[in-house]
Design a protein around this motif. Sequence first.
Motif, mmCIF file in Angstrom:
data_model
loop_
_atom_site.group_PDB
_atom_site.id
_atom_site.type_symbol
_atom_site.label_atom_id
_atom_site.label_comp_id
_atom_site.label_asym_id
_atom_site.label_seq_id
_atom_site.Cartn_x
_atom_site.Cartn_y
_atom_site.Cartn_z
ATOM 1 N N LEU A 165 38.727 33.462 30.864
ATOM 2 C CA LEU A 165 38.308 34.490 31.875
ATOM 3 C C LEU A 165 37.123 35.024 31.263
ATOM 4 O O LEU A 165 36.763 35.641 30.236
ATOM 5 N N VAL A 170 36.931 32.313 36.267
ATOM 6 C CA VAL A 170 38.459 32.120 35.795
ATOM 7 C C VAL A 170 38.694 30.632 35.687
ATOM 8 O O VAL A 170 38.591 29.835 36.488
ATOM 9 N N ILE A 192 44.110 38.071 40.504
ATOM 10 C CA ILE A 192 43.433 38.747 39.306
ATOM 11 C C ILE A 192 43.886 40.319 39.542
ATOM 12 O O ILE A 192 43.211 40.663 40.662
ATOM 13 N N VAL A 237 45.774 38.009 34.572
ATOM 14 C CA VAL A 237 45.724 36.892 35.714
ATOM 15 C C VAL A 237 47.171 36.297 35.726
ATOM 16 O O VAL A 237 47.670 36.090 34.820
#
Length: 257
Positions: A165, A170, A192, A237
Amino acid sequence: MNKILSVIPVLLLTMSMAFQVNLEPSRIDVALKAGATVRKTLTLSNTDKDPVQVKVYLNDWTVKKNQKVFLEPGTTAYSLVSAVRLFPSSFVLKGGESKEVAMTMTSTGVETGGQYGVVFFETQPISKTKGSGVMMGGRIGCLVGKEIEGTQKKVYQLTGYKSSLSAKKVGFEFTLSSGSNILLHPIGTLVIFDNEAGNVVYKETLSDITVFPGDSTTYKKELILPTPLKSSKGVSVLLTLDFGGDELVMKELKSIE
């Protein structure tokens, strides 16, 4: 009673097409009682002005490195080759015309789990082109599947979680291994979460995860974020995989403080 499980838009095109054809539906999955027979209809439409010659046939298919691979019928252990009949198998489709093809799907009464394939409509122009003389053909397909009611077994394992990330993107991967006797097609959701603001700053649906019975696949993806991440308390995440039937798997891939 036979029931359609799902009809999901999937378009399969190979080779260059010098004309326009549409196929409906693009996916048919049927839950069938043991020993039963069901008939479905596929409709091919020629939106071009010129006629085309059409050939209809069944192929097996599988997934390799997250890409669909089409195989000769009878290649895979879960082939529909002995369960599907198509009529007509060839015809001429005039410009502006639509024609139906009947697909008969049967159960032997002894098979279990699922069988899968793709019905291809291969098209070739009838009239020769002028100039270079090059004739372009192509094919369009409908994914089809049959599962025997009451025999479906869903067993799977998720391993190898990795993620990265940054402020702008990501990346993540995981391996999905199947001990099932049916196709696994979970719908994934990547979220996220801003730990400081307490809200979702990015969300992505992952609809291209497919694993056949006895197979495994490593799913990798990198997503560019629409706006850079900014949070003094970090972000989390989260990955959720929905396997249907209230089977939901959630994994925290990354937490950055």
